[in-house]
Scaffold this active site. Sequence first.
Site, PDB file in Angstrom:
ATOM      1  N   ASP A 193      18.756  45.897  52.874  1.00  0.00           N
ATOM      2  CA  ASP A 193      17.993  47.122  52.668  1.00  0.00           C
ATOM      3  C   ASP A 193      18.698  47.916  51.583  1.00  0.00           C
ATOM      4  O   ASP A 193      19.935  48.017  51.597  1.00  0.00           O
ATOM      5  CB  ASP A 193      17.952  47.912  53.978  1.00  0.00           C
ATOM      6  CG  ASP A 193      17.299  49.267  53.785  1.00  0.00           C
ATOM      7  OD1 ASP A 193      16.075  49.307  53.587  1.00  0.00           O
ATOM      8  OD2 ASP A 193      18.030  50.276  53.803  1.00  0.00           O
ATOM      9  N   ASN A 195      18.980  50.957  51.101  1.00  0.00           N
ATOM     10  CA  ASN A 195      19.732  52.100  51.640  1.00  0.00           C
ATOM     11  C   ASN A 195      20.812  51.662  52.626  1.00  0.00           C
ATOM     12  O   ASN A 195      21.365  52.469  53.368  1.00  0.00           O
ATOM     13  CB  ASN A 195      18.776  53.071  52.322  1.00  0.00           C
ATOM     14  CG  ASN A 195      17.755  53.597  51.331  1.00  0.00           C
ATOM     15  OD1 ASN A 195      18.117  53.953  50.205  1.00  0.00           O
ATOM     16  ND2 ASN A 195      16.488  53.578  51.712  1.00  0.00           N
ATOM     17  N   ARG A 196      21.075  50.362  52.609  1.00  0.00           N
ATOM     18  CA  ARG A 196      22.145  49.756  53.414  1.00  0.00           C
ATOM     19  C   ARG A 196      21.891  49.810  54.917  1.00  0.00           C
ATOM     20  O   ARG A 196      22.819  49.709  55.699  1.00  0.00           O
ATOM     21  CB  ARG A 196      23.521  50.376  53.080  1.00  0.00           C
ATOM     22  CG  ARG A 196      23.927  50.235  51.603  1.00  0.00           C
ATOM     23  CD  ARG A 196      23.893  48.771  51.161  1.00  0.00           C
ATOM     24  NE  ARG A 196      24.472  48.544  49.843  1.00  0.00           N
ATOM     25  CZ  ARG A 196      23.742  48.230  48.752  1.00  0.00           C
ATOM     26  NH1 ARG A 196      22.423  48.166  48.819  1.00  0.00           N
ATOM     27  NH2 ARG A 196      24.352  47.976  47.613  1.00  0.00           N
ATOM     28  N   HIS A 197      20.597  49.954  55.281  1.00  0.00           N
ATOM     29  CA  HIS A 197      20.263  49.821  56.700  1.00  0.00           C
ATOM     30  C   HIS A 197      19.850  48.364  56.945  1.00  0.00           C
ATOM     31  O   HIS A 197      18.704  48.056  57.268  1.00  0.00           O
ATOM     32  CB  HIS A 197      19.115  50.763  57.096  1.00  0.00           C
ATOM     33  CG  HIS A 197      19.472  52.199  56.967  1.00  0.00           C
ATOM     34  ND1 HIS A 197      18.544  53.181  56.775  1.00  0.00           N
ATOM     35  CD2 HIS A 197      20.668  52.813  56.993  1.00  0.00           C
ATOM     36  CE1 HIS A 197      19.160  54.355  56.666  1.00  0.00           C
ATOM     37  NE2 HIS A 197      20.442  54.150  56.805  1.00  0.00           N
ATOM     38  N   HIS A 198      20.815  47.487  56.728  1.00  0.00           N
ATOM     39  CA  HIS A 198      20.498  46.063  56.843  1.00  0.00           C
ATOM     40  C   HIS A 198      20.131  45.715  58.280  1.00  0.00           C
ATOM     41  O   HIS A 198      20.726  46.249  59.221  1.00  0.00           O
ATOM     42  CB  HIS A 198      21.699  45.219  56.410  1.00  0.00           C
ATOM     43  CG  HIS A 198      22.300  45.641  55.113  1.00  0.00           C
ATOM     44  ND1 HIS A 198      21.548  45.839  53.985  1.00  0.00           N
ATOM     45  CD2 HIS A 198      23.585  45.916  54.769  1.00  0.00           C
ATOM     46  CE1 HIS A 198      22.341  46.206  52.991  1.00  0.00           C
ATOM     47  NE2 HIS A 198      23.579  46.271  53.450  1.00  0.00           N
TER      48      HIS A 198
END
Length: 217
Positions: A193, A195-198
Amino acid sequence: MATMRDQLRELKSLAGPFEPFDLDAAPSTPTVLFQSWLTAAIAAGLREPHAMTLSTVDADGNPDARVLILKDIDARGWHFAISRGSPKGRQIAHHPQVALTFYWQALGRQVRIRGRAVDLGPAAAAADFLARVPEARAATLLARQSDVMESAGALEEGLERQAQRIAEAPAIVAPDWAVYVVEAGEVEFWQGDENRHHLRLLYRRAGDAWSRARLWP
Ligand SMILES: Cc1cc2nc3c(=O)[nH]c(=O)nc-3n(C[C@H](O)[C@H](O)[C@H](O)COP(=O)(O)O)c2cc1C
């Protein structure tokens, strides 16, 4: 002049946007989800979406890894074809637990598979071998993969000799060729993701079924 470290720092990674990954809608088996992710990678026109890294360990416990082509995926697992006498073939004979890694960069997706590599036997090997192009068959018949090469001339000469054998006996199969299926114990699907909301979903084999767990990114 920017240092290599500066240049690396400037490079973008996981620049989406990517497709949403609906964890609640994930199927109960990882092979089904893998097939849908692979189908998406093929439909997106990615180059070599069937390239994967096979990791093994050698007799001293040292890891090794190389890229291979995925030959099939079915309910049993992930198939690949190699020479049994190659370093990876010898490593698998000694220690059949392996890992496979796929990375589909344009989709921000990674799949990690851990399991046991099982040799599917001579009929599967012959069918796969005979479906390969003659040049690839000739190279395998040489049975020298990853040996130190004495001279380029020896390679050319060897290939010519094997091409001749194939011309004389088109149904010849390298005795060394093998198709393996990786029967997974664990499969992790990783959706990047920007936004680093993997999102990470881990399947673990539990008898005949699979448990599913979400992992912290
Ligand atoms: C895109 C790509 C696909 C490859 N596919 C295969 C393959 O399907 N089978 C294979 O034996 N080697 C394949 N190779 C070569 C392997 O990466 C490796 O160099 C070779 O098998 C020797 O590995 P080893 O010394 O660990 O046994 C491929 C390499 C690349 C870059």
